[in-house]
Design a protein around this motif. Structure first.
Motif, PDB file in Angstrom:
ATOM      1  N   UNK A 153      -4.133 -24.667  25.922  1.00 52.22           N
ATOM      2  CA  UNK A 153      -3.198 -23.662  25.415  1.00 52.22           C
ATOM      3  C   UNK A 153      -3.819 -22.880  24.263  1.00 52.22           C
ATOM      4  N   UNK A 154      -4.460 -23.578  23.343  1.00 53.58           N
ATOM      5  CA  UNK A 154      -5.133 -22.896  22.237  1.00 53.58           C
ATOM      6  C   UNK A 154      -6.224 -21.968  22.770  1.00 53.58           C
ATOM      7  N   UNK A 155      -6.984 -22.445  23.728  1.00 50.82           N
ATOM      8  CA  UNK A 155      -8.065 -21.638  24.299  1.00 50.82           C
ATOM      9  C   UNK A 155      -7.501 -20.391  24.968  1.00 50.82           C
ATOM     10  N   UNK A 156      -6.447 -20.559  25.755  1.00 49.15           N
ATOM     11  CA  UNK A 156      -5.849 -19.424  26.467  1.00 49.15           C
ATOM     12  C   UNK A 156      -5.213 -18.429  25.501  1.00 49.15           C
ATOM     13  N   UNK A 157      -4.519 -18.943  24.496  1.00 42.89           N
ATOM     14  CA  UNK A 157      -3.888 -18.050  23.513  1.00 42.89           C
ATOM     15  C   UNK A 157      -4.925 -17.236  22.751  1.00 42.89           C
ATOM     16  N   UNK A 158      -5.984 -17.915  22.328  1.00 41.41           N
ATOM     17  CA  UNK A 158      -7.027 -17.230  21.567  1.00 41.41           C
ATOM     18  C   UNK A 158      -7.716 -16.183  22.432  1.00 41.41           C
ATOM     19  N   UNK A 159      -8.006 -16.538  23.676  1.00 38.82           N
ATOM     20  CA  UNK A 159      -8.637 -15.583  24.595  1.00 38.82           C
ATOM     21  C   UNK A 159      -7.744 -14.366  24.808  1.00 38.82           C
ATOM     22  N   UNK A 160      -6.438 -14.576  24.882  1.00 40.23           N
ATOM     23  CA  UNK A 160      -5.500 -13.464  25.056  1.00 40.23           C
ATOM     24  C   UNK A 160      -5.602 -12.470  23.902  1.00 40.23           C
ATOM     25  N   UNK A 161      -5.667 -12.984  22.675  1.00 40.25           N
ATOM     26  CA  UNK A 161      -5.764 -12.098  21.510  1.00 40.25           C
ATOM     27  C   UNK A 161      -7.115 -11.393  21.481  1.00 40.25           C
ATOM     28  N   UNK A 162      -8.181 -12.134  21.746  1.00 39.14           N
ATOM     29  CA  UNK A 162      -9.513 -11.520  21.745  1.00 39.14           C
ATOM     30  C   UNK A 162      -9.616 -10.444  22.819  1.00 39.14           C
TER      31      UNK A 162
END
Length: 256
Positions: free
Chosen positions: A143-152
């Motif tokens: 979830x952290x990985x996906x959320x961060x990728x979404x913002x980037x």
């Protein structure tokens, strides 16, 4: 009396570029927010209602011309303050990674973006569970990985496609995010990092992390009622607690 009250009294907010009205789920009109800004001596205000992709209170695209007309009239009525029409777009996990596309950018004077619930293709359910149940708190979780990728992706993709994000709103709110990676991306794209008054993010610890990057900060009231327009004291207190030099916050200034 707070630890930093005497220091905070030495500063004032110059502009507030994060406010909401009845065009999304704020409680006041555009003019109500403008009058509040004038009463607090602000030089500029932006009306930044929620992006059109929000399922319950997103802005109606068909009403943008009406908003533009209102603001044009208010600029005549209140010449002492700059009035901008903006939007707080919603980040997405699919292209174009925002619910305001590049071809819509000319409709707005300023573009904010942030993560919110109520958006399709943005991990709403797992993030809501994370926030309200305490599950998925492993920092290495997908979830952290996906959320961060979404913002980037939102920052880099839109920068490359002529849809520059001026302000990233309340990073870290409503889910797990890698703040350091996000702030580095903001530095790359020239995006201001918001310290939000309505929400707790950036937190003191997040500001400490962000301060290590070559990035500028902005305080946003995120006002949903006119009385909150121009509120900056809470965010400034968190910044001072984190050891951030106030000179890095672009919309406050020291009172002579």
């Amino acid at each position: 009396m707070g630890k930093f009250d005497d220091i905070i009294k030495q500063y004032r907010m110059v502009y507030d570029h994060h406010t909401h009205t009845t065009y999304s789920h704020g409680k006041g009109s555009i003019e109500d927010n403008v009058k509040a800004a004038v009463s607090k001596g602000l030089r500029s205000i932006a009306i930044t209602d929620h992006g059109p992709g929000h399922m319950t209170y997103g802005i109606d695209r068909a009403k943008i011309p009406q908003m533009r007309a209102e603001i044009a009239a208010l600029r005549e009525k209140y010449p002492q303050i700059e009035i901008l029409l903006g939007v707080e777009a919603n980040t997405l996990r699919i292209e174009p990674f925002l619910d305001v596309a590049a071809e819509e950018r000319p409709d707005y004077d300023i573009l904010l973006a942030g993560y919110h619930y109520g958006i399709r293709h943005a991990g709403m359910i797992p993030n809501y569970v994370y926030k309200h149940t305490g599950l998925f708190h492993d920092e290495d979780s997908s979830l952290l990985v996906k959320n961060t990728a979404m913002i980037l992706d939102s920052l880099y993709y839109n920068e490359e496609h002529g849809n520059h994000i001026d302000i990233l709103t309340h990073p870290g709110d409503k889910g797990p995010f890698d703040i350091e990676d996000i702030v580095k991306a903001c530095a790359d794209t020239g995006t201001l990092v918001e310290i939000n008054d309505k929400h707790a993010h950036l937190t003191v610890s997040e500001i400490k992390l962000a301060a290590g990057c070559d990035v500028k900060f902005v305080i946003g009231s995120d006002a949903h009622v006119p009385e909150k327009v121009g509120s900056f004291e809470g965010p400034l207190e968190r910044a001072l607690e984190a050891g951030l030099d106030p000179v890095r916050i672009v919309n406050i200034e020291k009172i002579d």
